[in-house]
Design a protein around this motif. Structure first.
Motif, PDB file in Angstrom:
ATOM      1  N   ARG A   6       0.783  -1.031   0.164  1.00 48.69           N
ATOM      2  CA  ARG A   6      -0.039  -0.136  -0.052  1.00 48.69           C
ATOM      3  C   ARG A   6       0.895   1.441  -0.041  1.00 48.69           C
ATOM      4  O   ARG A   6       0.545   2.237  -0.773  1.00 48.69           O
ATOM      5  CB  ARG A   6      -0.944  -0.050   1.330  1.00 48.69           C
ATOM      6  N   PHE A   7       1.997   1.246   0.833  1.00 45.45           N
ATOM      7  CA  PHE A   7       2.834   2.625   0.911  1.00 45.45           C
ATOM      8  C   PHE A   7       3.993   2.635   0.342  1.00 45.45           C
ATOM      9  O   PHE A   7       4.692   3.521   0.320  1.00 45.45           O
ATOM     10  CB  PHE A   7       2.883   2.589   2.464  1.00 45.45           C
ATOM     11  N   ALA A   8       4.698   1.374  -0.054  1.00 41.01           N
ATOM     12  CA  ALA A   8       6.143   1.435  -0.752  1.00 41.01           C
ATOM     13  C   ALA A   8       5.875   1.917  -2.284  1.00 41.01           C
ATOM     14  O   ALA A   8       4.935   1.901  -2.928  1.00 41.01           O
ATOM     15  CB  ALA A   8       6.697   0.157  -0.689  1.00 41.01           C
ATOM     16  N   ARG A   9       7.041   2.709  -2.494  1.00 38.62           N
ATOM     17  CA  ARG A   9       7.118   2.906  -4.007  1.00 38.62           C
ATOM     18  C   ARG A   9       8.577   2.697  -4.540  1.00 38.62           C
ATOM     19  O   ARG A   9       9.437   2.703  -3.793  1.00 38.62           O
ATOM     20  CB  ARG A   9       7.059   4.426  -4.143  1.00 38.62           C
ATOM     21  N   ASP A  10       8.975   2.041  -5.856  1.00 30.53           N
ATOM     22  CA  ASP A  10       9.936   1.721  -6.376  1.00 30.53           C
ATOM     23  C   ASP A  10      11.112   2.805  -6.351  1.00 30.53           C
ATOM     24  O   ASP A  10      12.170   2.442  -6.220  1.00 30.53           O
ATOM     25  CB  ASP A  10       9.613   0.954  -7.687  1.00 30.53           C
ATOM     26  N   THR A  11      10.622   3.957  -7.045  1.00 31.63           N
ATOM     27  CA  THR A  11      11.430   5.010  -7.237  1.00 31.63           C
ATOM     28  C   THR A  11      10.873   6.332  -6.879  1.00 31.63           C
ATOM     29  O   THR A  11       9.667   6.451  -6.418  1.00 31.63           O
ATOM     30  CB  THR A  11      11.931   5.307  -8.559  1.00 31.63           C
ATOM     31  N   PRO A  12      11.774   7.305  -6.302  1.00 38.28           N
ATOM     32  CA  PRO A  12      10.910   8.842  -6.338  1.00 38.28           C
ATOM     33  C   PRO A  12      10.297   9.229  -7.409  1.00 38.28           C
ATOM     34  O   PRO A  12      10.495   8.697  -8.496  1.00 38.28           O
ATOM     35  CB  PRO A  12      12.413   9.688  -6.089  1.00 38.28           C
ATOM     36  N   ALA A  13       9.480  10.018  -7.308  1.00 43.44           N
ATOM     37  CA  ALA A  13       8.438  10.542  -8.445  1.00 43.44           C
ATOM     38  C   ALA A  13       9.404  11.134  -9.436  1.00 43.44           C
ATOM     39  O   ALA A  13      10.289  11.960  -9.232  1.00 43.44           O
ATOM     40  CB  ALA A  13       7.689  11.676  -7.847  1.00 43.44           C
ATOM     41  N   GLY A  14       9.146  10.659 -10.746  1.00 41.17           N
ATOM     42  CA  GLY A  14       9.758  11.101 -11.659  1.00 41.17           C
ATOM     43  C   GLY A  14      10.968  10.407 -12.190  1.00 41.17           C
ATOM     44  O   GLY A  14      11.684  11.007 -13.132  1.00 41.17           O
ATOM     45  N   ALA A  15      11.703   9.645 -11.512  1.00 39.16           N
ATOM     46  CA  ALA A  15      12.737   9.098 -11.643  1.00 39.16           C
ATOM     47  C   ALA A  15      12.535   7.601 -12.465  1.00 39.16           C
ATOM     48  O   ALA A  15      11.639   7.190 -12.475  1.00 39.16           O
ATOM     49  CB  ALA A  15      13.494   8.401 -10.170  1.00 39.16           C
ATOM     50  N   THR A  16      13.658   7.208 -13.328  1.00 34.52           N
ATOM     51  CA  THR A  16      13.511   6.116 -14.100  1.00 34.52           C
ATOM     52  C   THR A  16      14.002   4.538 -13.252  1.00 34.52           C
ATOM     53  O   THR A  16      14.987   4.993 -12.469  1.00 34.52           O
ATOM     54  CB  THR A  16      14.687   6.268 -15.311  1.00 34.52           C
ATOM     55  N   TYR A  17      13.199   3.793 -13.325  1.00 35.05           N
ATOM     56  CA  TYR A  17      13.543   2.677 -12.823  1.00 35.05           C
ATOM     57  C   TYR A  17      14.420   1.608 -13.848  1.00 35.05           C
ATOM     58  O   TYR A  17      13.572   1.306 -14.748  1.00 35.05           O
ATOM     59  CB  TYR A  17      12.517   1.735 -12.277  1.00 35.05           C
ATOM     60  N   PHE A  18      15.691   1.807 -13.898  1.00 38.53           N
ATOM     61  CA  PHE A  18      16.353   1.081 -14.906  1.00 38.53           C
ATOM     62  C   PHE A  18      16.220  -0.468 -14.743  1.00 38.53           C
ATOM     63  O   PHE A  18      16.404  -1.042 -13.815  1.00 38.53           O
ATOM     64  CB  PHE A  18      17.805   1.427 -14.849  1.00 38.53           C
ATOM     65  N   LYS A  19      16.062  -0.986 -15.869  1.00 38.76           N
ATOM     66  CA  LYS A  19      15.723  -2.457 -16.081  1.00 38.76           C
ATOM     67  C   LYS A  19      16.827  -3.328 -17.022  1.00 38.76           C
ATOM     68  O   LYS A  19      17.241  -2.599 -17.639  1.00 38.76           O
ATOM     69  CB  LYS A  19      14.390  -3.001 -16.810  1.00 38.76           C
ATOM     70  N   PRO A  20      17.089  -4.540 -16.603  1.00 38.14           N
ATOM     71  CA  PRO A  20      18.121  -5.100 -17.798  1.00 38.14           C
ATOM     72  C   PRO A  20      17.430  -5.460 -18.965  1.00 38.14           C
ATOM     73  O   PRO A  20      16.132  -5.238 -19.325  1.00 38.14           O
ATOM     74  CB  PRO A  20      18.207  -6.373 -17.149  1.00 38.14           C
ATOM     75  N   ASN A  21      18.092  -5.088 -20.128  1.00 45.03           N
ATOM     76  CA  ASN A  21      17.863  -5.311 -21.225  1.00 45.03           C
ATOM     77  C   ASN A  21      17.034  -6.772 -21.493  1.00 45.03           C
ATOM     78  O   ASN A  21      16.282  -6.786 -22.159  1.00 45.03           O
ATOM     79  CB  ASN A  21      18.855  -5.263 -22.314  1.00 45.03           C
ATOM     80  N   ARG A  22      17.612  -7.774 -21.032  1.00 38.01           N
ATOM     81  CA  ARG A  22      17.376  -9.028 -21.087  1.00 38.01           C
ATOM     82  C   ARG A  22      17.147  -9.808 -19.819  1.00 38.01           C
ATOM     83  O   ARG A  22      17.788  -9.397 -18.728  1.00 38.01           O
ATOM     84  CB  ARG A  22      18.143  -9.943 -22.131  1.00 38.01           C
ATOM     85  N   ILE A  23      16.121 -10.599 -19.642  1.00 39.72           N
ATOM     86  CA  ILE A  23      16.393 -11.314 -18.319  1.00 39.72           C
ATOM     87  C   ILE A  23      16.533 -12.907 -18.400  1.00 39.72           C
ATOM     88  O   ILE A  23      16.252 -13.641 -19.603  1.00 39.72           O
ATOM     89  CB  ILE A  23      14.953 -10.953 -17.632  1.00 39.72           C
TER      90      ILE A  23
END
Length: 490
Positions: free
Chosen positions: A193-210
């Motif tokens: 309910r209360f957690a967020r992955d990144t600050p507002a407006g920030a990019t969550y960088f993901k791997p190109n492949r998994i």
């Protein structure tokens, strides 16, 4: 908010809120992961377990965490910490009820094995904290997350036996474990309910492949395969231990079949490693923005094997060891043994803070020396030692162990941001390998050899740390639109 100081109780700032949400999630995870250790004396008597069965339960507790940490690291990088942490807490809470209701040793062992999956929760918070804090505060923030979260083992060691003592023997430990599971389920909803992955407006960088890590050279690919191989060798060790006499938990044919399955999985993973990194064999090599040195991951994994492996093993065995060596009551033995985990509260944050201030390589070197000397001291404990001397040695050795864990994860997020979850998964899995190997040495050769073996491993890790390269300048990440973002690492 200034980057020069962490105002931990200033909840107006969302990054402080995320820090508290994260360490509390890890705290609850550790309570349910190690709920069995302080209650083992009651469990042993309630189900009439023999010493071999008790040692097997200790091994099972760290077994599944080895592959789980690597797997969860991939999921976190792909799907984000908020969803993954919430799911882990929910599943862990439900598994606690299965453990609490176990009518016999076989069921108890099965749920203890499955609960090892909860140990992967640590990886989730490492990526989450890295998203919210700058490099100058990262070691301290990661140390607070890991240290205050690990403190759940100490609180569990104090509180769970107390809860169990209010009920008759067959029921008390079950109520304590079920209560811990209930808290985990409730907090799973709260975190989502209360957690967020990144600050507002920030990019969550993901791997190109998994499915496997992207590496930067053919040499790094070979090192990646070798580093991953150790995890499968640890699983082979576990299968051998579980199928060995005098009271094997797994029949030999079953153990061989499981081993064959893991061997196939290993072969598929190596194939995936080559598939993800096929660009290394093309004329055009990896572009500079995504390059990093995989040796950093291997060195930090070895260091974490010594530090967290020691913590896992010692926290699991210390209450029973104190009880058997000094004849202390179950509650006293558990309470005094909790001083080892208690140091997480201050030592992990200090390990991270020292790394931020005085150099990551310097601190890694210092803590490995301290772990080596501390466990050489443990190897000389005798029944005639006064209680204060035992507690003093426990606190000092624990300080270096926990500070070592904090120092390692002050470094991990500074290798490559988009792969932090997977790096943390590998290093974290190595910590569990250490716990598994150390507990195997305990089962085979007894406490004195166990302590000497930990000291020897820390000495070897000290040598490995000398090849670690201090991070300088900036990380380079590629934005979704192809532009470059620089992330300061000093």
């Amino acid at each position: 908010m200034s980057e020069e100081a962490l105002r931990l109780w200033d909840l107006r700032h969302q990054r402080i809120q995320m820090l508290h949400l994260s360490w509390l999630a890890f705290f609850i995870s550790f309570v349910i992961w190690f709920a069995h250790a302080p209650l083992m004396i009651y469990i042993k008597e309630s189900l009439a377990l023999n010493d071999h069965q008790v040692k097997t339960l200790l091994l099972l507790n760290v077994a599944l965490t080895i592959p789980a940490r690597s797997l969860i690291g991939m999921f976190v990088d792909k799907f984000g910490p908020r969803v993954i942490y919430s799911l882990l807490l929910l599943i862990g809470g439900l598994l606690c009820f299965g453990f609490a209701l176990a009518p016999n040793y076989e069921t108890l062992a099965a749920f203890r094995f499955l609960l090892g999956f909860v140990g992967a929760s640590f990886v989730v918070g490492i990526r989450l904290i890295a998203e919210w804090f700058p490099a100058r505060q990262l070691g301290l923030a990661e140390g607070i997350y890991g240290g205050w979260g690990n403190f759940g083992a100490a609180v569990g060691a104090l509180v769970l036996p107390l809860i169990a003592s209010f009920f008759a023997l067959p029921l008390g430990w079950r109520v304590a474990v079920a209560l811990a599971g209930t808290i985990a389920i409730i907090y799973a909803w709260f975190f989502y309910r209360f957690a967020r992955d990144t600050p507002a407006g920030a990019t969550y960088f993901k791997p190109n492949r998994i499915g496997a890590l992207e590496v930067s050279s053919r040499k790094d690919l070979v090192l990646y395969i070798a580093t991953s191989s150790v995890l499968y060798l640890a699983i082979a060790l576990l299968l051998w231990k579980l199928s060995a006499p005098p009271t094997p938990l797994l029949p030999l044919p079953v153990a061989l079949a499981i081993g064959a399955g893991f061997l196939l999985l290993y072969a598929l993973q190596v194939r995936k490693m080559f598939s993800v990194n096929q660009h290394l064999f093309a004329p055009v090599q990896t572009p500079p923005p995504v390059q990093y040195a995989f040796k950093q991951v291997t060195i930090l994994s070895i260091a974490y094997l010594a530090a967290f492996g020691a913590e896992l093993a010692v926290v699991s065995m210390l209450p029973l060891y104190f009880h058997d060596t000094f004849g202390w009551s179950p509650m006293l033995a558990a309470a005094l043994a909790s001083s080892f985990a208690f140091m997480n509260l201050i030592a992990r944050p200090l390990g991270g803070w020292f790394s931020d201030k005085f150099g990551r390589k310097n601190v890694l070197t210092l803590v490995m020396v301290g772990i080596t000397l501390g466990f050489l001291g443990f190897a000389h404990i005798e029944a005639s030692w006064p209680m204060l001397a035992v507690i003093g040695l426990t606190v000092v050795a624990s300080f270096f162990v926990q500070a070592g864990c904090g120092a390692v994860f002050a470094c991990v997020p500074l290798i490559q941001r988009r792969l932090t979850g997977q790096f943390a998964g590998i290093a974290g899995a190595y910590g569990n390998v250490g716990g598994l190997v150390f507990l195997t040495m305990l089962a085979l050769y007894g406490p004195s050899f166990f302590f000497v073996f930990i000291a020897s491993t820390a000495a070897l890790s000290l040598l490995a740390v000398q090849w670690y390269s201090e991070p300088k300048g900036h990380l380079i990440e590629v934005m979704p639109d192809g532009s470059i973002q620089l992330i300061a690492v000093e």
